[in-house]
Motif scaffolding. Structure first.
Motif, PDB file in Angstrom:
ATOM      1  N   ASN A  95       0.804  -1.284   0.041  1.00 56.31           N
ATOM      2  CA  ASN A  95      -0.112  -0.046  -0.007  1.00 56.31           C
ATOM      3  C   ASN A  95       1.019   1.165  -0.155  1.00 56.31           C
ATOM      4  OD1 ASN A  95      -2.538  -1.276  -0.038  1.00 56.31           O
ATOM      5  ND2 ASN A  95      -2.778  -1.427   2.147  1.00 56.31           N
ATOM      6  N   LEU A  96       2.028   1.353   0.699  1.00 55.44           N
ATOM      7  CA  LEU A  96       2.730   2.400   0.805  1.00 55.44           C
ATOM      8  C   LEU A  96       3.484   2.580  -0.298  1.00 55.44           C
ATOM      9  CD1 LEU A  96       4.582   4.447   2.445  1.00 55.44           C
ATOM     10  CD2 LEU A  96       6.364   2.536   2.863  1.00 55.44           C
ATOM     11  N   ILE A  97       3.870   1.727  -1.247  1.00 55.54           N
ATOM     12  CA  ILE A  97       4.539   1.851  -2.355  1.00 55.54           C
ATOM     13  C   ILE A  97       3.462   2.272  -3.544  1.00 55.54           C
ATOM     14  CG2 ILE A  97       5.492   0.585  -4.360  1.00 55.54           C
ATOM     15  CD1 ILE A  97       7.073  -1.103  -2.095  1.00 55.54           C
ATOM     16  N   SER A  98       2.343   1.545  -3.369  1.00 55.59           N
ATOM     17  CA  SER A  98       1.400   1.977  -4.724  1.00 55.59           C
ATOM     18  C   SER A  98       0.849   3.153  -4.164  1.00 55.59           C
ATOM     19  CB  SER A  98       0.419   1.029  -4.708  1.00 55.59           C
ATOM     20  OG  SER A  98      -0.474   0.826  -3.496  1.00 55.59           O
ATOM     21  N   HIS A  99       0.652   3.592  -3.266  1.00 51.89           N
ATOM     22  CA  HIS A  99       0.236   5.007  -2.953  1.00 51.89           C
ATOM     23  C   HIS A  99       1.178   6.286  -3.218  1.00 51.89           C
ATOM     24  CE1 HIS A  99      -3.889   4.514  -1.224  1.00 51.89           C
ATOM     25  NE2 HIS A  99      -3.344   3.640  -0.456  1.00 51.89           N
ATOM     26  N   TYR A 100       2.525   5.978  -2.866  1.00 52.02           N
ATOM     27  CA  TYR A 100       3.529   6.774  -3.317  1.00 52.02           C
ATOM     28  C   TYR A 100       3.587   7.021  -4.954  1.00 52.02           C
ATOM     29  CZ  TYR A 100       7.807   9.035  -4.225  1.00 52.02           C
ATOM     30  OH  TYR A 100       8.709   9.819  -4.788  1.00 52.02           O
ATOM     31  N   VAL A 101       3.668   5.927  -5.441  1.00 52.00           N
ATOM     32  CA  VAL A 101       4.004   5.855  -6.887  1.00 52.00           C
ATOM     33  C   VAL A 101       2.913   6.502  -7.812  1.00 52.00           C
ATOM     34  CG1 VAL A 101       4.236   4.285  -8.810  1.00 52.00           C
ATOM     35  CG2 VAL A 101       5.502   3.943  -6.798  1.00 52.00           C
ATOM     36  N   CYS A 102       1.632   6.126  -7.086  1.00 54.16           N
ATOM     37  CA  CYS A 102       0.480   6.561  -7.989  1.00 54.16           C
ATOM     38  C   CYS A 102      -0.108   7.947  -7.622  1.00 54.16           C
ATOM     39  CB  CYS A 102      -0.737   5.638  -7.921  1.00 54.16           C
ATOM     40  SG  CYS A 102      -0.419   4.000  -8.516  1.00 54.16           S
ATOM     41  N   ASP A 103       0.152   8.378  -6.387  1.00 48.12           N
ATOM     42  CA  ASP A 103      -0.289   9.613  -5.878  1.00 48.12           C
ATOM     43  C   ASP A 103       0.396  10.725  -5.719  1.00 48.12           C
ATOM     44  OD1 ASP A 103      -2.643   8.102  -5.872  1.00 48.12           O
ATOM     45  OD2 ASP A 103      -2.616   7.646  -3.608  1.00 48.12           O
ATOM     46  N   ARG A 104       2.037  10.533  -5.746  1.00 47.96           N
ATOM     47  CA  ARG A 104       2.912  11.463  -5.740  1.00 47.96           C
ATOM     48  C   ARG A 104       3.239  12.296  -6.837  1.00 47.96           C
ATOM     49  NH1 ARG A 104       5.125  14.446  -1.193  1.00 47.96           N
ATOM     50  NH2 ARG A 104       6.965  14.755  -1.439  1.00 47.96           N
ATOM     51  N   GLU A 105       2.408  13.355  -6.792  1.00 53.30           N
ATOM     52  CA  GLU A 105       2.569  14.483  -7.924  1.00 53.30           C
ATOM     53  C   GLU A 105       3.931  14.733  -8.171  1.00 53.30           C
ATOM     54  OE1 GLU A 105      -0.167  17.669  -7.467  1.00 53.30           O
ATOM     55  OE2 GLU A 105      -1.962  16.257  -7.318  1.00 53.30           O
ATOM     56  N   GLU A 106       4.706  14.932  -7.276  1.00 50.77           N
ATOM     57  CA  GLU A 106       6.235  15.545  -7.447  1.00 50.77           C
ATOM     58  C   GLU A 106       7.125  14.398  -7.978  1.00 50.77           C
ATOM     59  OE1 GLU A 106       4.302  17.818  -4.238  1.00 50.77           O
ATOM     60  OE2 GLU A 106       4.613  15.511  -4.845  1.00 50.77           O
ATOM     61  N   LEU A 107       6.784  13.116  -8.299  1.00 51.66           N
ATOM     62  CA  LEU A 107       7.390  12.165  -8.649  1.00 51.66           C
ATOM     63  C   LEU A 107       7.742  12.358 -10.293  1.00 51.66           C
ATOM     64  CD1 LEU A 107       8.978   9.380  -8.394  1.00 51.66           C
ATOM     65  CD2 LEU A 107       6.761   8.261  -8.888  1.00 51.66           C
ATOM     66  N   THR A 108       9.094  12.535 -10.326  1.00 50.43           N
ATOM     67  CA  THR A 108       9.437  12.991 -12.077  1.00 50.43           C
ATOM     68  C   THR A 108       9.731  11.719 -12.371  1.00 50.43           C
ATOM     69  OG1 THR A 108      10.236  15.138 -11.018  1.00 50.43           O
ATOM     70  CG2 THR A 108      10.792  14.487 -12.914  1.00 50.43           C
ATOM     71  N   CYS A 109      10.509  10.886 -11.867  1.00 53.42           N
ATOM     72  CA  CYS A 109      11.018   9.679 -12.782  1.00 53.42           C
ATOM     73  C   CYS A 109      11.040   8.439 -11.382  1.00 53.42           C
ATOM     74  CB  CYS A 109      12.076   9.862 -13.376  1.00 53.42           C
ATOM     75  SG  CYS A 109      12.720   8.295 -14.149  1.00 53.42           S
ATOM     76  N   LEU A 110      10.821   7.151 -11.686  1.00 55.02           N
ATOM     77  CA  LEU A 110      11.143   6.238 -10.686  1.00 55.02           C
ATOM     78  C   LEU A 110      12.067   5.386 -11.693  1.00 55.02           C
ATOM     79  CD1 LEU A 110       9.968   4.639  -8.327  1.00 55.02           C
ATOM     80  CD2 LEU A 110       8.542   3.451  -9.814  1.00 55.02           C
ATOM     81  N   PHE A 111      13.146   5.139 -10.872  1.00 53.44           N
ATOM     82  CA  PHE A 111      14.120   4.314 -11.220  1.00 53.44           C
ATOM     83  C   PHE A 111      13.895   2.764 -10.640  1.00 53.44           C
ATOM     84  CE2 PHE A 111      16.470   8.562 -11.632  1.00 53.44           C
ATOM     85  CZ  PHE A 111      16.766   8.438 -12.818  1.00 53.44           C
TER      86      PHE A 111
END
Length: 204
Positions: A95-111
């Motif tokens: 849940n922590l990972i999916s919420h961060y990855v999907c909801d974090r507007e500031e995420l510019t790129c996920l490596f």
């Protein structure tokens, strides 16, 4: 890009507790447990103890923010797929990972870190597929390049990329790294700098 400063900012146990980064770009690193994530972060920043490394897989349980050059944020995410966790703990992490990855507007790129010594792992392929379905911007980082026997590295990387080609029309950017040898550091930082420039230009 030259990294002049790299400082730990805060750890968050939930995605909605992550800090306000004032519009600065955010680059997150994720991978299966024991893929060499902390070592890669320390290599990139040239700060040996910035991200805590451990011989025990699955140590990172929080979202860890670091501020780089006071210009952008590096985020150390928990590893996925560590089988020795309990079911409740696994659900909490998922849940922590999916919420961060999907909801974090500031995420510019996920490596997304992939162990270059292994054949394509189902859990990695499924995670990448999910990122595609969610429309998350990401790049692939092959780790532990120095641990391969001669000729195996290119073969393993090609096998992984060819597996992706079965379902992807266009492959994401990819990098080959070794934390011990410093391989791939310049290429990764140059890519981040390039994205930072494009983000800045798009905002006018």
């Amino acid at each position: 890009m030259e990294i002049k400063t790299a400082e730990f900012l805060v750890s968050s146990s939930r995605a909605d507790q992550c800090p306000d980064v004032n519009g600065k770009p955010e680059y997150a690193f994720i991978g299966r447990s024991n893929v060499g994530k902390s070592s890669l972060i320390n290599m990139l920043t040239r700060r040996k103890g910035l991200a805590m490394t451990s011989s025990t897989p699955g140590k990172t349980m929080l979202v860890n923010h670091f501020i780089i050059n006071n210009e952008w944020y590096l985020v150390d995410l928990p590893g996925y797929g560590y089988a020795k966790r309990g079911k409740k703990e696994m659900e909490k992490l998922s849940n922590l990972i999916s919420h961060y990855v999907c909801d974090r507007e500031e995420l510019t790129c996920l490596f997304v870190l992939i162990d270059s010594r292994l054949k394509p792992q189902k859990i990695d392929l499924e995670f990448i597929e999910w990122l595609g379905e969610e429309g998350i911007p990401f790049a692939i980082v092959f780790t532990k390049a120095d641990k391969n026997k001669a000729g195996e590295l290119r073969k393993n990387v090609d096998t992984f990329l060819n597996t992706l080609k079965e379902t992807w029309e266009e492959l994401p950017p990819h990098f080959i790294t070794s934390s011990e040898k410093g391989l791939g550091r310049n290429e990764l930082l140059a890519y981040i700098e390039e994205v930072n420039v494009s983000v800045s230009e798009s905002r006018g």
